[in-house]
Write an enzyme that holds these catalytic residues in place. Structure first.
Site, PDB file in Angstrom:
ATOM      1  N   ARG A 281      11.393   3.351 -13.383  1.00  0.00           N
ATOM      2  CA  ARG A 281      10.959   2.529 -12.239  1.00  0.00           C
ATOM      3  C   ARG A 281      11.512   1.116 -12.423  1.00  0.00           C
ATOM      4  O   ARG A 281      11.302   0.497 -13.467  1.00  0.00           O
ATOM      5  CB  ARG A 281       9.423   2.477 -12.142  1.00  0.00           C
ATOM      6  CG  ARG A 281       8.815   3.774 -11.619  1.00  0.00           C
ATOM      7  CD  ARG A 281       7.400   3.583 -11.116  1.00  0.00           C
ATOM      8  NE  ARG A 281       7.340   3.143  -9.737  1.00  0.00           N
ATOM      9  CZ  ARG A 281       6.201   2.728  -9.143  1.00  0.00           C
ATOM     10  NH1 ARG A 281       5.069   2.693  -9.821  1.00  0.00           N
ATOM     11  NH2 ARG A 281       6.211   2.364  -7.876  1.00  0.00           N
TER      12      ARG A 281
ATOM     13  N   ARG B 148       0.602   4.338 -13.205  1.00  0.00           N
ATOM     14  CA  ARG B 148       1.226   3.332 -12.339  1.00  0.00           C
ATOM     15  C   ARG B 148       0.485   2.018 -12.510  1.00  0.00           C
ATOM     16  O   ARG B 148      -0.555   1.949 -13.145  1.00  0.00           O
ATOM     17  CB  ARG B 148       1.295   3.794 -10.876  1.00  0.00           C
ATOM     18  CG  ARG B 148       0.181   4.644 -10.362  1.00  0.00           C
ATOM     19  CD  ARG B 148      -1.004   4.045  -9.696  1.00  0.00           C
ATOM     20  NE  ARG B 148      -0.853   2.747  -9.153  1.00  0.00           N
ATOM     21  CZ  ARG B 148      -1.740   1.780  -9.355  1.00  0.00           C
ATOM     22  NH1 ARG B 148      -2.830   1.983 -10.103  1.00  0.00           N
ATOM     23  NH2 ARG B 148      -1.580   0.590  -8.824  1.00  0.00           N
ATOM     24  N   GLY B 149       1.066   0.968 -11.878  1.00  0.00           N
ATOM     25  CA  GLY B 149       0.539  -0.374 -12.124  1.00  0.00           C
ATOM     26  C   GLY B 149       1.386  -0.975 -13.242  1.00  0.00           C
ATOM     27  O   GLY B 149       1.647  -0.303 -14.255  1.00  0.00           O
ATOM     28  N   ALA B 150       1.821  -2.231 -13.036  1.00  0.00           N
ATOM     29  CA  ALA B 150       2.814  -2.815 -13.944  1.00  0.00           C
ATOM     30  C   ALA B 150       2.414  -2.774 -15.435  1.00  0.00           C
ATOM     31  O   ALA B 150       3.169  -2.248 -16.260  1.00  0.00           O
ATOM     32  CB  ALA B 150       3.125  -4.239 -13.485  1.00  0.00           C
TER      33      ALA B 150
ATOM     34  N   ASP C 142       4.209  -7.283  -9.797  1.00  0.00           N
ATOM     35  CA  ASP C 142       5.107  -6.426 -10.587  1.00  0.00           C
ATOM     36  C   ASP C 142       6.209  -7.225 -11.273  1.00  0.00           C
ATOM     37  O   ASP C 142       6.736  -6.813 -12.304  1.00  0.00           O
ATOM     38  CB  ASP C 142       5.709  -5.340  -9.695  1.00  0.00           C
ATOM     39  CG  ASP C 142       4.636  -4.327  -9.338  1.00  0.00           C
ATOM     40  OD1 ASP C 142       3.908  -4.551  -8.357  1.00  0.00           O
ATOM     41  OD2 ASP C 142       4.492  -3.343 -10.088  1.00  0.00           O
TER      42      ASP C 142
ATOM     43  N   ASN D 151       5.326  -7.555  -5.354  1.00  0.00           N
ATOM     44  CA  ASN D 151       4.130  -6.712  -5.503  1.00  0.00           C
ATOM     45  C   ASN D 151       4.216  -5.608  -4.451  1.00  0.00           C
ATOM     46  O   ASN D 151       5.170  -5.550  -3.663  1.00  0.00           O
ATOM     47  CB  ASN D 151       2.861  -7.558  -5.339  1.00  0.00           C
ATOM     48  CG  ASN D 151       1.610  -6.778  -5.734  1.00  0.00           C
ATOM     49  OD1 ASN D 151       1.564  -6.142  -6.792  1.00  0.00           O
ATOM     50  ND2 ASN D 151       0.598  -6.779  -4.892  1.00  0.00           N
ATOM     51  N   LYS D 152       3.238  -4.752  -4.428  1.00  0.00           N
ATOM     52  CA  LYS D 152       3.234  -3.593  -3.532  1.00  0.00           C
ATOM     53  C   LYS D 152       3.609  -3.948  -2.094  1.00  0.00           C
ATOM     54  O   LYS D 152       3.175  -4.981  -1.586  1.00  0.00           O
ATOM     55  CB  LYS D 152       1.838  -2.956  -3.593  1.00  0.00           C
ATOM     56  CG  LYS D 152       1.624  -1.765  -2.707  1.00  0.00           C
ATOM     57  CD  LYS D 152       2.655  -0.664  -2.878  1.00  0.00           C
ATOM     58  CE  LYS D 152       2.796  -0.175  -4.295  1.00  0.00           C
ATOM     59  NZ  LYS D 152       4.025   0.637  -4.495  1.00  0.00           N
TER      60      LYS D 152
HETATM   61  O1  MRU Z   1       3.598   1.558  -7.098  1.00  0.00           O
HETATM   62  P1  MRU Z   1       2.447   1.084  -7.933  1.00  0.00           P
HETATM   63  O2  MRU Z   1       1.165   1.764  -7.594  1.00  0.00           O
HETATM   64  O3  MRU Z   1       2.763   1.138  -9.398  1.00  0.00           O
HETATM   65  O4  MRU Z   1       2.292  -0.454  -7.533  1.00  0.00           O
HETATM   66  C1  MRU Z   1       1.311  -1.207  -8.175  1.00  0.00           C
HETATM   67  C2  MRU Z   1       1.237  -2.614  -7.726  1.00  0.00           C
HETATM   68  O5  MRU Z   1       1.983  -3.071  -6.894  1.00  0.00           O
HETATM   69  C3  MRU Z   1       0.242  -3.494  -8.432  1.00  0.00           C
HETATM   70  O6  MRU Z   1      -0.274  -4.456  -7.574  1.00  0.00           O
HETATM   71  C4  MRU Z   1       0.923  -4.196  -9.619  1.00  0.00           C
HETATM   72  O7  MRU Z   1       1.642  -3.289 -10.376  1.00  0.00           O
HETATM   73  C5  MRU Z   1      -0.055  -4.908 -10.489  1.00  0.00           C
HETATM   74  S1  MRU Z   1      -1.070  -3.786 -11.402  1.00  0.00           S
HETATM   75  C6  MRU Z   1      -2.094  -4.729 -12.373  1.00  0.00           C
END
Ligand code: MRU
Length: 353
Positions: A92, A49-51, A244, A254-255
């Site tokens: 996703r 996970r994470g963009a 994201d 973002n989250k």
């Molecule tokens: O649902 P996730 O854990 O994939 O969400 C991640 C985030 O929102 C991060 O802040 C974003 O992807 C940046 S990661 C460098």
């Protein structure tokens, strides 16, 4: 950062493995990605996970599609990679990096179609692998640069607050929001990080707190509802988060919870920084209203650690991300420099540069 050796995605001797982030911080488990379904599920279930990290995983996913393909001709192989690549993109919807990485490779293999009669299957598979490795490596350099630029904004700052996990395990290495912290830490400057736990999936508690502790960075874990109190009382010099998807006008997805944190930062006169690579920008979108926001199962809200604590059958709304309007953002830190308002003009300028 030197102490932290856990990497989220590895490619070694023909094998793609990903760190199962759902098991952190209790266990460090790597999963071998044998099929495209393995990659799809790993992304959908947030094992990776994470963009930027899901972009890299998607890129290796294309290699796995090609390697496992039983198509007869090179042309059929390319069509299959393109078709199943679309399926992988659907795992996703919010982080544009996944689509960006897959489309970047697909657009390059499209060029091969013209010469397909001279090309062997093996060369196409190697070409895709090479592209995936390039995306992987480039992200490391990109995140390092974000760290260098971001560090210049943290002069005189002793404490920062972050939301979710935009650290090393959300990228190839270094992270985005956490990269400036690691950059400064490696140079002897201590910055204290307040990490929001990040309900419902607790990326802040499980991942950010864990990776900062592993790296020797001082971190204090708080619940999301404590952010305002901490900003008012703990000398927070900056808020720094990842992203994201960023629209042309600087609106940021973002989250879930980021939007509220941004408003709190503004109220307290604390700069709110977003750290993200170019691959997170979606310049096809005029503003953040067009960003697709993923909605996930209500169980993520009603169940923690296998235990249900909300009434059975309760209605739940569970958006995984929110959109922070650009008016709350002080600056966006990218690998090519720091973008300040007016964002639409300055984003365009940096992209044209
Ligand atoms: O649902 P996730 O854990 O994939 O969400 C991640 C985030 O929102 C991060 O802040 C974003 O992807 C940046 S990661 C460098």
């Amino acid at each position: 950062m030197e102490k932290l050796i856990v990497t989220p995605i590895n490619f070694l001797d023909g094998v793609v493995t990903i760190l199962d982030q759902t098991k952190l911080p209790i266990e460090i488990v790597y999963l071998e990605m044998k099929t495209v379904e393995d990659v799809y599920v790993a992304i959908k279930e947030l094992k990776v996970r994470g963009a930027p990290a899901i972009g890299i995983a998607g890129a290796y996913g294309l290699f796995i599609i090609a390697r496992n393909s039983i198509t007869k001709t090179p042309k059929e192989l390319i069509y299959e990679v393109k078709e199943i690549g679309e399926y992988l993109i659907s795992s996703r919807p919010t982080a544009v990096n996944l689509e960006w990485a897959i489309r970047r490779i697909i657009s390059r293999i499209d060029i091969l179609i013209e010469k397909v009669d001279e090309i062997k299957r093996e060369s196409i598979i190697n070409f895709i692998l090479n592209e995936a490795q390039m995306i992987h490596k480039e992200d490391e350099v990109t995140c390092y640069r974000i760290g260098e630029y971001g560090a210049t904004l943290l002069e005189g700052v002793d404490s920062v607050l972050t939301h979710c996990n935009a650290g090393s395990i959300a990228t190839s290495k270094y992270g985005t929001a956490l990269s400036p912290i690691y950059y400064l830490h490696d140079r002897g400057k201590k910055i204290h990080v307040y990490a929001d736990e990040t309900r419902p999936l607790l990326q802040g508690a499980r991942l950010t707190a864990w990776e900062l502790m592993e790296a020797g960075v001082e971190v204090t874990l708080i619940t999301d509802s404590m952010a305002g109190f901490v900003m008012a009382n703990k000398g927070i010099g900056a808020v720094i988060v990842g992203a994201d998807r960023i629209a042309s006008n600087g609106d940021v997805a973002n989250k879930i919870g980021t939007y509220g944190v941004a408003i709190l930062a503004k109220e307290h006169g604390i700069p709110f920084y977003v750290a993200a690579p170019f691959s997170t920008f979606d310049l096809t979108l005029e503003d953040g209203n067009g960003i697709p926001i993923e909605e996930r199962s209500g169980d993520e809200v009603t169940v923690i650690g296998g235990r249900r604590f909300a009434p059975l059958g309760v209605d739940v709304f569970n958006p995984a991300f929110d959109m922070t309007p650009c008016k709350y953002i002080t600056a966006i830190i990218t690998e090519k420099g720091i973008i300040r308002p007016p964002f639409r003009k300055n984003i365009r300028k940096l992209f044209e540069f």
